[in-house]
Design an enzyme around this catalytic site. Sequence first.
Site, short mmCIF file in Angstrom:
data_model
loop_
_atom_site.label_atom_id
_atom_site.label_comp_id
_atom_site.label_asym_id
_atom_site.label_seq_id
_atom_site.Cartn_x
_atom_site.Cartn_y
_atom_site.Cartn_z
N GLY A 12 -66.08 -19.47 57.48
CA GLY A 12 -66.11 -18.29 58.34
C GLY A 12 -67.41 -18.19 59.10
N ALA A 13 -67.84 -19.32 59.68
CA ALA A 13 -69.18 -19.39 60.27
C ALA A 13 -69.19 -19.06 61.76
CB ALA A 13 -69.78 -20.78 60.04
N ARG A 15 -68.77 -16.09 63.16
CA ARG A 15 -69.34 -14.78 63.50
C ARG A 15 -69.91 -14.14 62.23
NH1 ARG A 15 -64.95 -10.54 62.76
NH2 ARG A 15 -63.08 -11.71 62.19
N VAL A 63 -59.41 -21.17 55.30
CA VAL A 63 -59.59 -21.23 53.85
C VAL A 63 -58.28 -20.95 53.10
CG1 VAL A 63 -62.04 -20.65 53.98
CG2 VAL A 63 -60.36 -18.82 53.58
N ASN A 89 -68.06 -17.80 52.43
CA ASN A 89 -68.32 -16.53 53.12
C ASN A 89 -67.06 -15.90 53.72
OD1 ASN A 89 -69.97 -14.62 55.03
ND2 ASN A 89 -68.69 -15.87 56.38
N SER A 148 -68.93 -8.69 46.88
CA SER A 148 -69.20 -7.32 47.36
C SER A 148 -69.38 -6.41 46.15
CB SER A 148 -68.04 -6.82 48.20
OG SER A 148 -68.16 -5.43 48.44
N TYR A 163 -58.97 -5.39 48.43
CA TYR A 163 -60.33 -5.92 48.61
C TYR A 163 -61.10 -5.89 47.30
CZ TYR A 163 -64.83 -6.75 50.94
OH TYR A 163 -66.04 -7.27 51.35
N LYS A 167 -62.52 -9.26 45.22
CA LYS A 167 -63.94 -9.54 44.99
C LYS A 167 -64.26 -9.54 43.49
CE LYS A 167 -65.27 -10.03 49.34
NZ LYS A 167 -65.65 -11.34 49.87
N1 LIG Z 1 -70.10 -6.59 56.31
C1 LIG Z 1 -70.24 -6.01 55.12
O1 LIG Z 1 -70.68 -4.85 55.03
C2 LIG Z 1 -69.91 -6.77 53.88
C3 LIG Z 1 -70.20 -6.17 52.65
C4 LIG Z 1 -69.92 -6.85 51.48
C5 LIG Z 1 -69.35 -8.12 51.53
N2 LIG Z 1 -69.06 -8.68 52.75
C6 LIG Z 1 -68.45 -10.00 52.75
O2 LIG Z 1 -69.19 -10.87 53.58
C7 LIG Z 1 -68.33 -11.90 54.09
C8 LIG Z 1 -68.50 -11.99 55.59
O3 LIG Z 1 -68.18 -10.73 56.14
P1 LIG Z 1 -68.60 -10.26 57.60
O4 LIG Z 1 -69.10 -8.89 57.44
O5 LIG Z 1 -69.40 -11.28 58.27
O6 LIG Z 1 -67.13 -10.14 58.24
P2 LIG Z 1 -66.56 -10.51 59.68
O7 LIG Z 1 -67.57 -10.26 60.72
O8 LIG Z 1 -65.25 -9.81 59.72
O9 LIG Z 1 -66.33 -12.09 59.58
C9 LIG Z 1 -65.39 -12.61 58.69
C10 LIG Z 1 -65.36 -14.11 58.87
O10 LIG Z 1 -64.39 -14.65 57.96
C11 LIG Z 1 -63.52 -15.48 58.72
N3 LIG Z 1 -62.22 -15.63 58.09
C12 LIG Z 1 -61.35 -14.69 57.72
N4 LIG Z 1 -60.23 -15.24 57.22
C13 LIG Z 1 -60.42 -16.59 57.27
C14 LIG Z 1 -59.64 -17.71 56.92
N5 LIG Z 1 -58.40 -17.59 56.40
N6 LIG Z 1 -60.15 -18.94 57.09
C15 LIG Z 1 -61.37 -19.10 57.63
N7 LIG Z 1 -62.16 -18.08 58.02
C16 LIG Z 1 -61.68 -16.84 57.84
C17 LIG Z 1 -63.44 -14.82 60.08
O11 LIG Z 1 -62.88 -15.71 61.03
P3 LIG Z 1 -62.09 -15.16 62.34
O12 LIG Z 1 -63.14 -14.86 63.37
O13 LIG Z 1 -61.20 -16.31 62.70
O14 LIG Z 1 -61.34 -13.93 61.92
C18 LIG Z 1 -64.91 -14.52 60.28
O15 LIG Z 1 -65.60 -15.67 60.68
C19 LIG Z 1 -66.92 -11.52 53.66
O16 LIG Z 1 -66.55 -12.27 52.52
C20 LIG Z 1 -67.04 -10.05 53.30
O17 LIG Z 1 -66.08 -9.64 52.35
C21 LIG Z 1 -69.33 -8.04 53.92
#
Ligand SMILES: NC(=O)c1ccc[n+]([C@@H]2O[C@H](COP(=O)([O-])OP(=O)(O)OC[C@H]3O[C@@H](n4cnc5c(N)ncnc54)[C@H](OP(=O)(O)O)[C@@H]3O)[C@@H](O)[C@H]2O)c1
Length: 240
Positions: A12-13, A15, A63, A89, A148, A163, A167
């Site tokens: 998920g690199a 964004r 993934v 990620n 998380s 969710y 996690k």
């Molecule tokens: N942001 C927060 O506050 C927060 C807090 C706790 C944990 N997290 C965790 O941190 C991680 C990254 O989150 P983020 O905030 O950066 O979220 P985000 O901006 O929504 O990015 C999510 C990333 O995961 C990718 N993804 C989703 N499904 C996928 C799949 N089947 N195969 C490959 N890639 C996939 C997305 O790709 P697409 O662009 O193709 O959709 C995107 O690159 C996640 O695991 C999230 O649960 C985030």
Amino acid sequence: MQQTKMIAVVTGANRGLGLETARQLASRGLHVILTARNPRTGAEALGRLQTEKLAVELRKLDVNSTEDAQALARYIKEAHGRVDVLVNNAGILPESSRDAGAKSANPLKVSPLTVMEIFNTNTLGAVRLIQALAPLMPEGARIVNVSSGMGALNDTGGGYLGYRISKAALNMVTRMFAAELAPRGILVNSVCPGWVRTDMGGTGASRSIEKGVETIVWLASAPEATESGFFWRDRRKIPW
Ligand SMILES: NC(=O)c1ccc[n+]([C@@H]2O[C@H](COP(=O)([O-])OP(=O)(O)OC[C@H]3O[C@@H](n4cnc5c(N)ncnc54)[C@H](OP(=O)(O)O)[C@@H]3O)[C@@H](O)[C@H]2O)c1
């Protein structure tokens, strides 16, 4: 095969936290394989990091696809021979607080199919990558699972059933593979990035993306981060 740089894989690199993790690992001298399910957004992310003169490349990886994970492993074995860092990620949070339908954040309303969809990506996605890439990992390699605090059993509030389950289960994945891979000297940890201003976290979140990846990058690359089988936030262990 000539091997100079450590090889890192980030899922998920394209964004959010994944892109910034890739940027920072590459800035620290690792060769980073960005992976993305969408080749177009992946290529855009790759281009951004290449303009910064970073050592990066892109591979397509959904993934949810075991075939994709295995194809990635075959490519890396051929091209690089090893994986030193894996950052699991990629994640989704389709449950919406405003939606009372199948993707409701209300545990009494959310569809089990939505829960399975989240589990498939957030939990089994990491399992697929570990199973595919662990054979390529040398002693000292690191696996970082981006979890998380919403999956912490000791601090469970209401809402977001899928969710939270995904996690909590990812944390068990961390514990299990930390034990399985300990004899080979491979470190496996979970990290909570905090509430971060990404597409998932929203603009009202309390942390910058740079702050959000700090402990991910530390666990993935810092010489002093040598423990395995723990849950971390801000470089400190937190309860499961
Ligand atoms: N942001 C927060 O506050 C927060 C807090 C706790 C944990 N997290 C965790 O941190 C991680 C990254 O989150 P983020 O905030 O950066 O979220 P985000 O901006 O929504 O990015 C999510 C990333 O995961 C990718 N993804 C989703 N499904 C996928 C799949 N089947 N195969 C490959 N890639 C996939 C997305 O790709 P697409 O662009 O193709 O959709 C995107 O690159 C996640 O695991 C999230 O649960 C985030």
